[in-house]
Design an enzyme around this catalytic site. Structure first.
Site, PDB file in Angstrom:
ATOM      1  CD  GLU A  28      -3.254   0.474   2.030  1.00 20.54           C
ATOM      2  OE1 GLU A  28      -3.936  -0.545   1.793  1.00 20.54           O
ATOM      3  OE2 GLU A  28      -3.417   1.177   3.044  1.00 20.54           O
TER       4      GLU A  28
ATOM      5  CE  LYS B  30     -10.601  -8.262   7.796  1.00 18.66           C
ATOM      6  NZ  LYS B  30      -9.801  -7.824   6.641  1.00 18.66           N
TER       7      LYS B  30
ATOM      8  CB  SER C 276      -5.488   0.526  -1.243  1.00 22.26           C
ATOM      9  OG  SER C 276      -4.530  -0.492  -1.382  1.00 22.26           O
TER      10      SER C 276
ATOM     11  CD  GLU D 202     -15.004  -9.355  -6.017  1.00 17.17           C
ATOM     12  OE1 GLU D 202     -15.270 -10.150  -5.079  1.00 17.17           O
ATOM     13  OE2 GLU D 202     -15.781  -8.456  -6.387  1.00 17.17           O
TER      14      GLU D 202
ATOM     15  CB  CYS E 213      -7.426  -3.048   6.118  1.00 14.28           C
ATOM     16  SG  CYS E 213      -5.826  -2.491   5.595  1.00 14.28           S
TER      17      CYS E 213
ATOM     18  CB  CYS F  37      -9.812  -4.048  13.926  1.00 14.29           C
ATOM     19  SG  CYS F  37      -9.545  -3.540  12.231  1.00 14.29           S
TER      20      CYS F  37
ATOM     21  CD  GLU G 109      -2.814   0.888  -4.256  1.00 18.43           C
ATOM     22  OE1 GLU G 109      -2.774   0.276  -3.165  1.00 18.43           O
ATOM     23  OE2 GLU G 109      -3.820   0.915  -4.990  1.00 18.43           O
TER      24      GLU G 109
ATOM     25  CD  GLU H 286     -11.408  -9.156   3.306  1.00 23.29           C
ATOM     26  OE1 GLU H 286     -11.056  -8.018   2.988  1.00 23.29           O
ATOM     27  OE2 GLU H 286     -10.909  -9.765   4.271  1.00 23.29           O
TER      28      GLU H 286
END
Lengths: 578, 157
Positions: free
Chosen positions: A279, A358, A319, A366, A299, A499, A282, A361
């Site tokens: 990142e 999560k 990102s 993807e 994230c 988190c 990036e 996710e």
């Protein structure tokens, strides 16, 4: 400020104007029972548990009744006790009382209240609600038969997160917390953040339990089962075993997991370090080449889905880095498998996350199959108990190598501003050739919802912002959209405080949440680990250095992109299928 | 090109309602009233338009629509039957009248007959407790009802 003199059960206290009777009672050390009340989130006087006598004709709800000069309050009398008890009995009359098998058994505010008010019989025989359980979502299960209509979940979903996936529907006896058209939570704009779970006083909303899939994998001799634990888990899971809030229990947790039969116990923080390398690169590339700015962190899968539903115009700002959970899985099933001669199809990756999103996710198309199962901190605690492991007496242990060596930068991912700080530590070093003075990063620490800083790096002013809680994310994005703010880099976390306060963390009852800021306490645990760490910058992580040297070349390389980056999709604003 | 050219008549009218309430606080209920006047009921597509115009979650709109019996998720019949289930009517046996209506019409509460002639709704108190149990068909009020009256009343329409 004007101080008011009030008397609570004969005890005189002085309170500022605007103080509720409930807060005044706290000052007088008088305990008033509550059920729907949750400080700063739900203060609506709905459940009538906190009724008190303020000298008027009718009893008043202490949580919403403001103090006035000379007010005399009686909080406990035979009449008040009778009324509170009858109200609770009515709430219980049609509550699904299958406490023994309930996910919130022994951690239920309704159960605790029934005990506190000495309810030993439920004289009213209410008709069972017989409502269907919604378990279609990958992350969240809703059981309205347990719901007490306190509205904490709808309040946090609408007012704090500004998602508005759930609301109170219908009327009278049919009143129910539900979605538009009573669809599954999976088919509306729910982002799976799970904040509704954390505030639910009962077992009406909970995570989709995946513990059996983990046990099954461990039992299977053909499977090489690897577990990774996210930074925030170590800052929260101790609470499940009686440790005070904010106690870091990394050693105990690893020790306990090692008794459960996993082949390897690794640290997600290593993948967090990898995220920073990718990142950070990036960000530098986008700044140098005139790429899309601000760069926004990716994230937090709750935030990602929110962006896909609500702000698709910002999808190119996200990102392209996968989250640490996914990077970890990708790494294990490629580099690690190759180096250790393991067939990647036999590897089963379990992720322990402070997060319910999560789960969604890890299931995204993807993400291929990087992570097989994602469980919450709560599920891990349940598994530890189920395995008969006495957490408190377990000998402390260390993560397995090589994916157990993480830096302090990876640890602080769990607190709002942490990803930003970790990235800036490394980016600054790359550009300036020296380490940043930590003082410069202080404005982005702490639990405030929106934090800003401007840093001088390589002769350039870099404007950064960290937002936590989706309501704050919405505010920041609207300011960027309107041209009011000009940031280079934004960190967004779906959950307020980051988190550490994720939707998969141990549930803290209102009685404690009303008194202490769990976000701040748990974040302290992470920053203390950061301080103690051998390496505090992601670029110093020896494993990461080896990974690039032996396998991926350099951050942002073609191979790194193939493995560690992803893309996003625009989603319907309201309903999945019209 | 005209921005509203590809909108149908009803959508244009709805847009006018949104414009009218653009800067009004607490506009949801008045907007829903006018939207229902335009469409006759409030299908999800109309609720979505309202949510987008007022910048509030669709679930909030749906919550309000399902709270008030005045708002309907289904098209209403030419003759709207409202049977009062308020306390006075209820103790005077309104439930039995409702059952008879359901039997005669072959529909449930909140539904319309296939030919679109009748729709059936339960409401809370029409303010005529003295002649309980009460029902209304459009603006006609029928009081002191007995189960045996139902068939004859329906025949009038």
């Amino acid at each position: 400020m004007n101080l008011l003199n009030v008397t609570i059960d004969g005890i005189k206290v002085q309170v500022p104007e605007g103080t509720s009777v409930l807060d005044a009672a706290k000052l007088a050390n008088v305990d008033i029972p509550t059920l729907c009340y949750l400080k700063d989130i739900n203060e609506i006087g709905a459940c009538r548990m906190c009724l008190v006598d303020v000298g008027g004709r009718a009893l008043q709800a202490a949580c919403v009744y403001p103090c006035s000069e000379g007010l005399k309050v009686i909080t406990n009398s035979p009449k008040i006790r009778d009324i509170r008890k009858a109200t609770l009995e009515l709430i219980l009359s049609h509550h699904d009382r299958s406490c023994l098998t309930c996910i919130r058994n022994q951690n239920c505010e309704l159960q605790a209240l029934a005990d506190k008010l000495n309810v030993r019989d439920i004289p009213f025989d209410g008709a069972p609600k017989g409502l269907p359980i919604d378990n279609i979502s990958k992350s969240i299960v809703r059981d309205n038969n347990k719901c007490v209509l306190c509205r904490r979940c709808t309040s946090i979903c609408n007012n704090i997160q500004t998602v508005g996936a759930i609301n109170v529907m219908e009327r009278g006896y049919e009143t129910v917390v539900s979605t538009t058209d009573h669809r599954s939570i999976a088919d509306v704009n729910c982002v799976n953040c799970g904040q509704c779970i954390n505030v639910c006083p009962v077992g009406a909303i909970y995570e989709k339990d995946n513990t059996q899939a983990v046990w099954d994998a461990i039992k299977d001799p053909d499977k090489y089962v690897v577990i990774q634990t996210a930074p925030s888990v170590r800052a929260g899971i101790g609470e499940e075993f009686g440790y005070p809030i904010g106690t870091p229990v990394t050693g105990k947790m690893v020790g306990a997991i090692k008794k459960m039969g996993f082949d390897k116990v690794f640290d997600t923080d290593t993948a967090a370090d990898l995220t920073i390398m990718e990142e950070g690169t990036e960000l530098l590339t986008r700044i140098k080449t005139g790429g899309k700015l601000p760069l926004i962190t990716s994230c937090s899968p709750g935030w990602i889905k929110f962006c896909e539903h609500e702000f698709p115009e910002f999808l190119d700002n996200l990102s392209t880095c996968k989250s640490p959970q996914q990077m970890f899985g990708a790494l294990i099933k490629s580099y690690y498998a190759e180096k250790n001669n393991i067939d990647p199809s036999k590897i089963f990756v379990v992720a322990v996350m402070p997060c319910t999103a999560k789960k969604f996710e890890s299931d995204r198309e993807e993400m291929f199959n990087d992570v097989d199962v994602s469980i919450t901190s709560r599920e891990l605690a349940r598994m530890i108990r189920e395995a008969g492991i006495d957490f408190r007496s377990v000998e402390e242990a260390q993560f397995d190598n090589p994916l157990g060596e993480a830096t302090g930068a990876g640890v602080i991912f769990g607190a709002t501003g942490g990803v930003m700080e970790a990235a800036l530590r490394t980016v600054y070093y790359i550009l300036e050739g020296k380490r940043i003075n930590e003082e410069a990063l202080m404005p982005i620490r702490g639990t405030e919802g929106i934090k800003e800083a401007t840093l001088k790096v390589a002769g350039m002013d870099v404007n950064v912002c960290a937002a936590s809680g989706l309501g704050n994310a919405r505010k920041v994005l609207n300011m960027v959209k309107n041209g009011e703010k000009n940031y280079h880099f934004i960190e967004i976390m779906a959950c307020p405080g980051g988190c550490v306060n994720g939707g998969g963390q141990p549930i803290v009852p209102a009685s404690i949440r009303n008194k202490i800021d769990i976000r701040a306490e748990r974040a302290k645990a992470l920053y203390s680990e950061d301080k103690r760490a051998t390496y505090r910058n992601s670029d110093e992580n020896p494993f990461i250095q080896k990974f690039y040297k032996e396998y991926a070349g350099e951050p942002g390389s073609h191979k790194a992109h193939e493995l560690l980056h992803t893309h996003y999709q625009k989603r319907e604003k309201h309903l999945k299928n019209k | 090109m005209c921005q509203n050219c590809n909108l149908d008549e009803n959508q244009k009218k709805l847009q006018e309602v949104f414009d009218k309430y653009k800067d009004t606080q607490g506009a949801l209920i008045p907007v829903l009233h006018e939207a229902q006047e335009i469409y006759g009921y409030l299908p999800l597509s109309v609720q979505e338009a309202v949510a987008d115009a007022l910048e509030i979650p669709l679930s909030e709109v749906y919550g309000v629509v399902t709270f008030y019996t005045h708002f309907s998720l289904y098209p209403k019949g030419k003759y709207k039957i409202q049977i009062c289930l308020g306390t006075a009517c209820y103790v005077k046996g309104a439930n039995n009248i409702l059952e008879e209506l359901k039997k005669q019409l072959g529909i449930d509460v909140g539904q319309s007959t296939k030919d679109g002639k009748f729709s059936l709704d339960a409401c809370r108190c029409v303010g005529a407790c003295g002649i309980a149990p009460v029902m209304m068909i459009n603006d006609d009020v029928y009081g002191s009802l007995a189960v045996s009256d139902v068939a004859d009343i329906l025949k009038k329409y």
